[in-house]
Design a protein around this motif. Structure first.
Motif, short mmCIF file in Angstrom:
data_model
loop_
_atom_site.label_atom_id
_atom_site.label_comp_id
_atom_site.label_asym_id
_atom_site.label_seq_id
_atom_site.Cartn_x
_atom_site.Cartn_y
_atom_site.Cartn_z
N SER B 225 85.38 61.66 -3.19
CA SER B 225 85.44 60.77 -2.03
C SER B 225 84.09 60.63 -1.35
O SER B 225 83.87 59.71 -0.58
N ALA B 226 83.17 61.54 -1.62
CA ALA B 226 81.91 61.52 -0.88
C ALA B 226 80.81 60.86 -1.70
O ALA B 226 80.79 60.95 -2.93
N ASN B 227 79.90 60.21 -1.01
CA ASN B 227 78.73 59.64 -1.66
C ASN B 227 77.57 60.62 -1.47
O ASN B 227 77.13 60.85 -0.34
N PRO B 228 77.10 61.24 -2.55
CA PRO B 228 76.08 62.30 -2.41
C PRO B 228 74.85 61.85 -1.65
O PRO B 228 74.32 62.61 -0.84
N GLN B 229 74.37 60.62 -1.89
CA GLN B 229 73.16 60.15 -1.22
C GLN B 229 73.36 60.10 0.30
O GLN B 229 72.49 60.49 1.07
N GLU B 230 74.53 59.61 0.70
CA GLU B 230 74.80 59.54 2.14
C GLU B 230 74.88 60.92 2.76
O GLU B 230 74.34 61.17 3.83
N VAL B 231 75.57 61.80 2.05
CA VAL B 231 75.72 63.16 2.58
C VAL B 231 74.36 63.84 2.67
O VAL B 231 74.05 64.54 3.63
N GLU B 232 73.50 63.56 1.68
CA GLU B 232 72.18 64.19 1.69
C GLU B 232 71.41 63.71 2.92
O GLU B 232 70.70 64.50 3.56
N ALA B 233 71.55 62.42 3.25
CA ALA B 233 70.83 61.88 4.40
C ALA B 233 71.37 62.47 5.70
O ALA B 233 70.61 62.83 6.60
N SER B 234 72.69 62.57 5.78
CA SER B 234 73.28 63.03 7.05
C SER B 234 73.39 64.54 7.13
O SER B 234 73.57 65.09 8.19
N LYS B 235 73.28 65.19 5.97
CA LYS B 235 73.45 66.65 5.88
C LYS B 235 74.83 67.09 6.39
O LYS B 235 74.99 68.21 6.84
#
Lengths: 316, 538
Positions: B225-235
């Motif tokens: 469900s998660a987008n790794p790039q987005e999570v990396e940006a938002s931590k």
């Protein structure tokens, strides 16, 4: 039948104790200079005590280009990198300063290795982290203090407290002098240097004890001789032995210094100095100090009825 | 002086012969010595790492991680203990700073019950060997506001560290043995350290890699469900998921479910191999029955979804589950080189380390420097012996020659003793021997100077020599004991090469007491008996 040659004539009579004005001044001057050097230059701690990395490389064919190495390694952003020639023209010693953490330390070594590549022969790579280096400083200090205390107790048991105090004073004199030498010449102070200092302690004391033994013996033998003359007699009687022994040890360590390689060079320099200063301090510091500390004659007297404390006769 | 009882002569000669016999193997190359029958002395002096080249690596176990892991487990145990007894609680938390877990009991009436239930979690520590010490690994205390605190005791922590060190040593040994290097030495040092030493230099970098990796393998689902790039940006990963990166230099982000499907503990075997189709290096593995069951269930439930193979918190590969894997075996491919696949298989086979090991001291010496050091040490020693020997003859004539014999025997005895006790010879150790060469003639110098004095005092040769030996004895003992004191301190303080210096110096001084006093006295006694000299040539 061939007989040996007496390097010191048997009837040598030098008034060593009478020279104590000069010799104490010389010793005090040396100690002050050492302490000043320690203050101004400080000890050049090696990686054992300061942490960091030491890399010894040997360029395979051509002579090492220090200037080029210096510029390329100092561009790495790992603090100052010290580079020096080490013995042969293609041997180079590289020192990387401590990087704060063990991880950063390992990374800095990799960076340097990346620049040097496979074109050089890595003769040794030593990395000491901050935990170990601070422990080594602690252990080193403890060792010197424990050695001094143990010796103090031993001499006290075998002789009297005045002897113990005089011996420790002479040892402190030697150790401070050796540390001063390291500061002035900016020799790297590492574990081997510490070993040298502990060895100097043992070796210098060895000599002091020989003179002390003779003083104690003379106390028993010559009841009427003034103290100063008695001490002088003991020093003169043992002078030949002192000089010969120190000379043989000096010869052996000199061979190590000249042919023993670069790795333990500093150890050898310290030992050469220690052998000379150790002989000097036994004759010019420890023995005259006894006079000042107030040596009592009744030690000798009591031992005619009673054996010395430890039960081992000083001489039979 | 002249009377040397026969048994004494025999004893001295036995020591001399024994010394020569045990020192002799060092003259021959080690290959020759391999053919010598066992009943002959065949041990050679071990060369230190600084002489034969090799690596000395000192590791410290991560105590903080051990405590954190333990607290995590303890929190879980507290939770299930309270649940089992149907005790309501709030505020269950681990406090790494105080090394404790605390929990607040909801109902006052449950408090005593909770304390006694949680006390069950602590285990007595067997420090005395009889289990009577009464100390436990966790202390459980009820405090104000219905709070119960479970604190790790010092003894408990020590016990945990001991266990971790022991199992780390086992794991390291398995890994290095699998790597096939020659005779590593792995030993505990102090409270929380492990010293690993490899003689000879092989691929130190690779060996270090094998020890530095904890080797903890986990199989985890990728959070679809998660987008790794987005999570990396938002931590900020979604609840129940964590952000992880790939092991290679590209550092690709992955968002993984926090639950571990199967871990490396359930592996029974791992072998390097090649993929049948693509031919690239892979590691194939097999689970035990528990692992196989869990893996089968997980793959059945998640067909079509990607899962990640995670080593020490880094993703090695994240394949998609094509079909349920029911056989309990599989393979890992992750763009390995043959070497990497081999090392990974070793890591997985040997099991994980209980905690991370940090290298805090590393010293590697290349074989070329070691050889140079031996050569220069030998040269310096030979020159020192010759210089001292010549000087002694100049100073004492025939007696100098006697002293030289004693010196030679001393050198032989040092090597015999080093071989016999299996001590390690280091470069500072060679320096110690050279120093002893200088020091050991001191006893003879003391004796000879005494003899000279006695001769001058008008004694007959026999009386003078006798008095010289006996009078110098106390001085010799005093002066040697003082040197020994500082040497023993050095031994106690020192590590590695410096300790080698203390060992040779200590052995040398002890041997010199025998050679310079007893042995030289016997030679002089024989010489007196044979020649009956009128004057002493000294």
């Amino acid at each position: 039948m061939f007989r040996g040659f007496s390097f010191v004539p048997p009837d040598t009579k030098v008034d060593f104790v009478g020279m104590r004005g000069i010799s104490f001044f010389v010793s005090a001057l040396m100690m002050v200079l050492s302490l000043v050097a320690l203050q101004t230059y400080g000890l050049n701690y090696g990686i054992d005590f300061e942490g960091g990395t030491l890399i010894e490389i040997s360029t395979k064919s051509q002579e090492a280009d220090l200037a080029e190495l210096r510029s390329s390694l100092n561009a790495l952003d790992i603090g100052e990198v010290q580079i020096q020639r080490f013995g042969a023209p293609n041997d180079v010693l590289i020192r990387i300063q401590e990087q704060g953490t063990e991880k950063a330390q390992a990374a800095s070594v990799e960076k340097v290795k990346g620049v040097l590549g496979d074109t050089v022969d890595y003769r040794r790579v030593e990395t000491v982290g901050p935990t170990v280096s601070s422990e080594l400083i602690y252990m080193g200090t403890i060792a010197v203090v424990v050695a001094m205390l143990a010796i103090l107790v031993y001499v006290w048991l075998r002789f009297e407290w005045q002897f113990a105090v005089a011996a420790i004073a002479a040892l402190t004199h030697d150790v401070v002098g050796a540390i001063g030498l390291f500061c002035i010449l900016q020799l790297e102070f590492n574990l081997a240097a510490l070993a040298a200092i502990l060895t100097i302690i043992g070796y210098s004391l060895n000599d002091t004890v020989v003179v002390f033994d003779r003083i104690r013996e003379n106390l028993r033998k010559y009841r009427k001789l003034p103290m100063a003359d008695l001490i002088d007699l003991a020093i003169n009687e043992t002078l030949s032995r002192t000089l010969l022994t120190h000379f043989t040890t000096f010869l052996a360590v000199l061979a190590l210094y000249l042919w023993g390689g670069k790795v333990i060079e500093n150890f050898n320099i310290a030992m050469l100095f220690g052998i000379i200063v150790g002989a000097y301090s036994s004759i010019f510091v420890a023995a005259p100090l006894l006079l000042i500390l107030g040596m009592r004659r009744d030690w000798g007297a009591s031992s005619t009825t009673k054996r010395p404390k430890s039960g081992m006769p000083a001489s039979v | 002086m002249l009377q040397f009882p026969r048994w004494k002569v025999v004893l001295i000669l036995l020591v001399v012969i024994g010394g020569v016999a045990y020192a002799l193997p060092n003259v021959f190359p080690s290959k020759t010595m391999a053919d010598v029958p066992d009943w002959l002395p065949h041990k050679q002096v071990n060369l230190g790492l600084d002489l034969q080249g090799g690596a000395h690596l000192l590791y410290e176990i991560d105590e903080k991680q051990l405590v954190d892991d333990w607290l995590k487990t303890l929190r879980g145990e507290t939770r299930s203990a309270l649940r089992d007894d149907r005790i309501g609680y709030t505020n269950l938390q681990a406090n790494p700073k105080t090394k404790s877990v605390s929990v607040r009991i909801r109902d006052n009436s449950d408090f005593d019950k909770a304390v006694s239930a949680l006390k069950e979690l602590s285990v007595p520590i067997d420090t005395s060997g009889f289990g009577m010490s009464g100390e436990r690994n966790i202390s459980v205390q009820g405090g104000e506001n219905r709070t119960v605190t479970l604190t790790i005791t010092d003894a408990g922590l020590t016990q945990r560290i001991n266990g971790a060190i022991e199992s780390s040593i086992e794991t390291i040994r398995r890994r290095i043995d699998a790597f096939g290097t020659s005779e590593p030495s792995i030993q505990r040092q102090g409270r929380d350290r492990i010293l690993v030493q490899f003689p000879g230099i092989q691929d130190v970098q690779r060996l270090k890699g094998l020890i530095n990796e904890t080797g903890k393998l986990d199989f985890q689902m990728v959070d679809p469900s998660a987008n790794p790039q987005e999570v990396e940006a938002s931590k900020r990963p979604p609840a129940g998921s964590i952000l992880t990166y790939s092991a290679d230099d590209a550092k690709i982000p992955y968002v993984l479910k926090d639950d571990v499907l199967v871990s490396g503990e359930n592996l029974v075997d791992a072998q390097p191999g090649f993929d049948g189709r693509t031919g690239e290096p892979i590691v194939s593995f097999r689970f035990d029955s528990t692992g196989a069951k869990r893996f089968a269930r997980a793959t059945q439930e998640n067909v079509g979804l990607p899962f990640a193979i995670v080593l020490d918190g880094k993703v090695i590969s994240a394949p998609r589950i094509q079909e349920p894997i029911l056989g309990g075996s599989g393979q890992i491919s992750g763009n390995f080189t043959v070497e990497e696949a081999n090392d990974l298989a070793i890591l997985l086979r040997s099991g994980a380390l209980p905690a991370k090991l940090t290298p805090i001291e590393e010293r590697t010496v290349g074989a070329s420097l070691g050889a140079d050091s031996i050569a220069s040490g030998k040269r310096a020693a030979v020159i020192a012996v010759i210089a001292v020997a010549v000087f002694m003859v100049l100073a004492y004539g025939l007696f100098g020659l006697f002293a030289d014999l004693a010196l030679l025997l001393n050198a032989i005895l040092i090597f015999a003793a080093l071989s016999l006790i299996g001590a390690t010879l280091t470069l500072p150790g060679i320096a110690g021997i050279v120093l002893v060469i200088g020091i050991s003639v001191d006893s003879n110098v003391l004796i000879f100077e005494r003899i000279r004095e006695e001769v001058r005092a008008g004694k007959s040769p026999l009386a003078a020599i006798d008095a010289g030996y006996s009078r110098a004895m106390a001085t010799i003992i005093d002066s040697n004991v003082t040197t020994l004191i500082s040497t023993l301190v050095l031994f106690w303080l020192g590590s590695g090469p410096v300790r080698g210096f203390a060992v040779t110096l200590c052995i040398g001084i002890l041997c010199s007491m025998f050679t310079a006093v007893t042995f030289s006295r016997m030679i002089v006694a024989f010489w007196l008996r044979w020649t009956r000299p009128q004057v002493v040539p000294i």
